[in-house]
Scaffold this motif. Structure first.
Motif, mmCIF file in Angstrom:
data_model
loop_
_atom_site.group_PDB
_atom_site.id
_atom_site.type_symbol
_atom_site.label_atom_id
_atom_site.label_comp_id
_atom_site.label_asym_id
_atom_site.label_seq_id
_atom_site.Cartn_x
_atom_site.Cartn_y
_atom_site.Cartn_z
ATOM 1 N N ARG A 93 0.833 -1.214 0.000
ATOM 2 C CA ARG A 93 0.000 0.000 0.000
ATOM 3 C C ARG A 93 0.869 1.266 0.000
ATOM 4 N NH1 ARG A 93 -2.531 0.562 5.600
ATOM 5 N NH2 ARG A 93 -0.430 1.373 5.937
ATOM 6 N N LEU A 96 2.921 1.800 -3.335
ATOM 7 C CA LEU A 96 2.101 2.260 -4.464
ATOM 8 C C LEU A 96 1.662 3.721 -4.338
ATOM 9 C CD1 LEU A 96 0.090 -0.946 -5.331
ATOM 10 C CD2 LEU A 96 1.702 0.258 -6.802
ATOM 11 N N LYS A 97 1.996 4.372 -3.244
ATOM 12 C CA LYS A 97 1.757 5.813 -3.168
ATOM 13 C C LYS A 97 2.723 6.573 -4.099
ATOM 14 C CE LYS A 97 -0.271 6.041 1.478
ATOM 15 N NZ LYS A 97 -0.043 6.361 2.913
ATOM 16 N N LYS A 118 -6.848 -10.196 2.738
ATOM 17 C CA LYS A 118 -7.803 -9.626 1.767
ATOM 18 C C LYS A 118 -9.216 -9.616 2.333
ATOM 19 C CE LYS A 118 -5.672 -10.500 -2.737
ATOM 20 N NZ LYS A 118 -5.862 -11.197 -4.025
ATOM 21 N N CYS A 126 -5.577 -3.180 1.002
ATOM 22 C CA CYS A 126 -6.398 -2.479 -0.008
ATOM 23 C C CYS A 126 -5.780 -2.392 -1.397
ATOM 24 C CB CYS A 126 -6.770 -1.090 0.498
ATOM 25 S SG CYS A 126 -5.351 -0.131 1.064
ATOM 26 N N GLU A 127 -4.457 -2.511 -1.498
ATOM 27 C CA GLU A 127 -3.844 -2.394 -2.833
ATOM 28 C C GLU A 127 -3.410 -3.741 -3.417
ATOM 29 O OE1 GLU A 127 -3.743 0.149 -4.764
ATOM 30 O OE2 GLU A 127 -4.214 1.811 -3.412
ATOM 31 N N ASP A 129 -5.004 -5.968 -4.878
ATOM 32 C CA ASP A 129 -5.631 -6.275 -6.172
ATOM 33 C C ASP A 129 -5.288 -5.251 -7.256
ATOM 34 O OD1 ASP A 129 -6.889 -8.672 -5.431
ATOM 35 O OD2 ASP A 129 -8.530 -7.570 -4.464
ATOM 36 N N ASN A 130 -4.423 -4.299 -6.919
ATOM 37 C CA ASN A 130 -3.979 -3.316 -7.909
ATOM 38 C C ASN A 130 -3.302 -4.063 -9.069
ATOM 39 O OD1 ASN A 130 -2.142 -1.378 -9.236
ATOM 40 N ND2 ASN A 130 -2.735 -0.003 -7.563
ATOM 41 N N LYS A 132 -0.879 -3.404 -10.822
ATOM 42 C CA LYS A 132 0.595 -3.350 -10.813
ATOM 43 C C LYS A 132 1.207 -4.427 -9.907
ATOM 44 C CE LYS A 132 0.923 1.670 -11.552
ATOM 45 N NZ LYS A 132 1.262 2.972 -10.931
ATOM 46 N N VAL A 133 0.363 -5.070 -9.095
ATOM 47 C CA VAL A 133 0.868 -6.006 -8.080
ATOM 48 C C VAL A 133 0.787 -7.455 -8.554
ATOM 49 C CG1 VAL A 133 0.522 -6.870 -5.713
ATOM 50 C CG2 VAL A 133 0.180 -4.424 -6.224
ATOM 51 N N LYS A 256 0.534 12.363 -1.535
ATOM 52 C CA LYS A 256 -0.252 11.350 -0.826
ATOM 53 C C LYS A 256 -0.147 11.550 0.685
ATOM 54 C CE LYS A 256 -1.302 8.834 -4.521
ATOM 55 N NZ LYS A 256 -0.259 9.265 -5.469
#
Lengths: 281, 281
Positions: A93, A96-97, A118, A126-127, A129-130, A132-133, A256
């Motif tokens: 998380r 990814l900021k 999850k 929270c990230e 499922d982004n 980029k991951v 952020k």
């Protein structure tokens, strides 16, 4: 109020912390460890492995901001990031900021931790499922050997070294593999325990990283969720210096929200008390 | 090993710490509080008031060095020092490491604390018989009103504000009396609790001191003996700035041993995480 109390023992078994549980959400013995997730009146939701607090809503931001942003703000343009461990997702998380990031691989040995996070820890996971991951469930000490000169940043977000598989993420061999998996301007950060209860592990991790990397600097944070309330990490690089190469303006202009880390903390976290300087001499 | 466990509850009664006691040396209910002194396998000798750890041999040096040396190294020539509270003697011990000091008054409300410290806590009370020291057993909030423009330095080393008489040492009226008892270049330091469990007290103490003194700055330390492992103090002065007026060379050339405080810590302890900056806005 009717309480169930959670008791967390320090390794020597003569001390620890306790706190009330208001609601148990998930408990499971996986192949690797026991997972417990429960709500508490004081610290929000708590995630524990083998009876030890890993994250809690009240103050997980401290740990995750410090392990991620200290190295992220030193790298000029971090695109490819590897997180080893960190199954709760808090480190991902924070990584990814940074808008420069194109790919984050999270290698968490226990797929059931990711699954539970999850479902029950939405604030940290929270990230995950982004797009980029990429999530990988493998032993990080083996997975790392597949890469050479690839990652801009590696973050070692492991469990305590005394806890079975976690110990493999504290060896000189593993740190060497990380060095090789990093690009020439690559940077690594690693959680290195605390200078009281786990001082031998802290010193050993620091010394091993110092043996392999060009620069290695211990840094500190105020962190109530892990007794004794103070934690350390190591910044290691192939040349970049965490103070000399720091540009405070990048933090001041960051778009952020950050609850702990700022441009003053970035510098001051590297100031060590005398007794810790002596420990790592 | 057969343990008696000591349980220390946080104010909300839903969490706390526990640790083994190996030997109880002294327990007494005085007019003001309950005193307990006992040995532990992990933290050395512990001194508790009303069930809360006040000092322990393992890490009391952190608290005492931080409350004493941060202001002491900013004053150009501290000769007359008042310690309010601090009955265990640890603060006086640190103050007397500075050779400029000619007189230290320690005003501890409970004479039985001083007596017990002298007998059972030799490592903290070691300087209480120094001829430069005057011991007074009075209510600090009344005692302070006897002095005007007298002290170079006042150190408020009180118990938790929630604990009866201790609360008087957190009022604006008391801080105002301290201001008046200080000389024109006088400096004050005060323990101001932690930013988690006692955050309201921390904020209130900081705000009150800010209202009265020309400069007031919150500073922090890693301090395992007080849950949650992080502690704060306030530096307050009639003009001196804890950073701008700091001379690192004075610390580098200091001829007494220091286990926590050094010239880097002096500066970095004033760097506050974002959530604490927000708290004291």
């Amino acid at each position: 109020m009717n309480h169930i109390n959670f008791f967390e023992y320090n390794p020597n078994d003569t001390s620890g912390v306790f706190f009330s549980i208001s609601n148990i959400l998930f408990s499971k013995q996986t192949k690797y460890q026991r997972i417990d997730i429960f709500d508490t009146p004081e610290f929000g939701r708590v995630f524990a492995l083998d009876g030890l607090t890993m994250t809690r809503e009240m103050d997980e931001f401290i740990y995750h901001e410090m392990i991620a942003h200290v190295p992220m703000f030193i790298h000029e343009n971090p695109k490819k990031v590897l997180v080893i461990g960190g199954g709760d997702g808090g480190t991902v998380r924070e990584v990814l900021k940074h808008s420069s990031v194109e790919e984050v691989i999270m290698c968490e040995i226990d797929a059931e931790v990711i699954e539970a996070a999850k479902k029950y820890l939405p604030l940290t996971s929270c990230e995950l499922d982004n797009p980029k991951v990429k999530l990988v469930s493998e032993d990080g000490s083996k997975f790392i050997k597949k890469y050479k000169n690839y990652f801009d940043l590696i973050i070692i977000d492991s469990t305590d070294p005394t806890e079975g598989e976690g110990g493999l993420l504290f060896t000189e061999d593993f740190y060497k593999s990380c060095f090789e998996a990093l690009t020439d301007d690559g940077i690594l950060s690693a959680e290195t325990e605390d200078p009281f209860i786990h001082k031998d592990w802290m010193r050993d991790a620091y010394k091993r990283l110092s043996n392999i990397f060009v620069k290695a600097r211990l840094y500190m944070g105020y962190l109530p969720m892990y007794p004794p309330g103070v934690w350390t990490w190591v910044f290691a690089s192939k040349g970049k210096d965490p103070i000399m190469d720091f540009e405070p303006e990048k933090v001041k202009n960051f778009d952020k929200p950050l609850k702990y880390y700022n441009e003053e903390i970035h510098v001051s976290c590297f100031s060590l008390p005398n007794f810790i300087k002596d420990m790592i001499k």
